[in-house]
Design a protein around this motif. Structure first.
Motif, mmCIF file in Angstrom:
data_model
loop_
_atom_site.group_PDB
_atom_site.id
_atom_site.type_symbol
_atom_site.label_atom_id
_atom_site.label_comp_id
_atom_site.label_asym_id
_atom_site.label_seq_id
_atom_site.Cartn_x
_atom_site.Cartn_y
_atom_site.Cartn_z
ATOM 1 N N ASP A 29 0.839 -1.206 0.000
ATOM 2 C CA ASP A 29 0.000 0.000 0.000
ATOM 3 C C ASP A 29 0.870 1.250 0.000
ATOM 4 O O ASP A 29 0.611 2.196 -0.753
ATOM 5 C CB ASP A 29 -0.931 0.021 1.219
ATOM 6 C CG ASP A 29 -1.998 -1.068 1.174
ATOM 7 O OD1 ASP A 29 -2.212 -1.670 0.105
ATOM 8 O OD2 ASP A 29 -2.604 -1.313 2.243
ATOM 9 N N LEU A 30 1.899 1.243 0.827
ATOM 10 C CA LEU A 30 2.801 2.392 0.889
ATOM 11 C C LEU A 30 3.587 2.556 -0.419
ATOM 12 O O LEU A 30 3.751 3.666 -0.919
ATOM 13 C CB LEU A 30 3.765 2.251 2.061
ATOM 14 C CG LEU A 30 3.150 2.488 3.432
ATOM 15 C CD1 LEU A 30 4.093 2.015 4.524
ATOM 16 C CD2 LEU A 30 2.815 3.951 3.630
ATOM 17 N N LEU A 31 4.046 1.458 -0.966
ATOM 18 C CA LEU A 31 4.789 1.522 -2.232
ATOM 19 C C LEU A 31 3.904 2.033 -3.363
ATOM 20 O O LEU A 31 4.349 2.823 -4.206
ATOM 21 C CB LEU A 31 5.357 0.145 -2.584
ATOM 22 C CG LEU A 31 6.486 -0.357 -1.696
ATOM 23 C CD1 LEU A 31 6.810 -1.815 -2.014
ATOM 24 C CD2 LEU A 31 7.719 0.513 -1.833
ATOM 25 N N THR A 32 2.658 1.612 -3.358
ATOM 26 C CA THR A 32 1.716 2.072 -4.380
ATOM 27 C C THR A 32 1.488 3.570 -4.259
ATOM 28 O O THR A 32 1.499 4.296 -5.262
ATOM 29 C CB THR A 32 0.379 1.319 -4.251
ATOM 30 O OG1 THR A 32 0.630 -0.086 -4.440
ATOM 31 C CG2 THR A 32 -0.631 1.783 -5.286
ATOM 32 N N GLU A 33 1.286 4.043 -3.038
ATOM 33 C CA GLU A 33 1.082 5.474 -2.818
ATOM 34 C C GLU A 33 2.310 6.275 -3.255
ATOM 35 O O GLU A 33 2.191 7.318 -3.887
ATOM 36 C CB GLU A 33 0.768 5.755 -1.344
ATOM 37 C CG GLU A 33 -0.588 5.235 -0.901
ATOM 38 C CD GLU A 33 -1.733 5.897 -1.632
ATOM 39 O OE1 GLU A 33 -1.821 7.133 -1.623
ATOM 40 O OE2 GLU A 33 -2.536 5.163 -2.238
ATOM 41 N N GLU A 34 3.478 5.769 -2.913
ATOM 42 C CA GLU A 34 4.694 6.475 -3.308
ATOM 43 C C GLU A 34 4.849 6.473 -4.828
ATOM 44 O O GLU A 34 5.248 7.473 -5.418
ATOM 45 C CB GLU A 34 5.925 5.849 -2.656
ATOM 46 C CG GLU A 34 7.187 6.633 -2.968
ATOM 47 C CD GLU A 34 8.403 6.150 -2.202
ATOM 48 O OE1 GLU A 34 9.436 6.815 -2.315
ATOM 49 O OE2 GLU A 34 8.330 5.124 -1.496
#
Length: 109
Positions: free
Chosen positions: A59-64
């Motif tokens: 989720d964090l990688l996608t947001e970044e």
């Protein structure tokens, strides 16, 4: 995503990866006692928890990747450390401990 939200995700990853790690270590102890079925149940539960931790990371990688944030917090880095450690323990457990111990015990019979 704010720094606080990133840190919250980091805490979540730390907690989940820590829970998975504890279950993997419990499974190793069960394997040493030749309690393979119980160990496999612990491994299965740990794998489910580890998937949750990995999803937080994704989720964090996608947001970044979408450019929604670029700040890294120390807590998030700590979470990544816990996740990597749990993944490595999982791999060693499945490859070395479970296979090796079962093979050794079957030879001894």
């Amino acid at each position: 995503m704010t720094k606080n939200e990133i840190s919250e995700k980091g805490f979540e990853i730390v907690a989940l990866a820590g829970d998975a790690r504890s279950l993997y270590l419990k499974a190793i102890k069960l394997i040493k006692k030749r309690e393979y079925e119980k160990a496999k149940m612990e491994i299965s539960e740990a794998n489910d928890i580890l998937k949750e931790a990995h999803q937080c990371q994704m989720d964090l990688l996608t947001e970044e990747g979408k450019g929604k944030y670029s700040d890294l917090t120390l807590i998030m880095a700590h979470g990544q450390d816990h996740l990597m450690t749990a993944i490595l323990l999982k791999e060693l457990l499945e490859i070395v401990f479970l296979d090796l111990y079962q093979d050794l015990h079957s030879i001894q019979k």
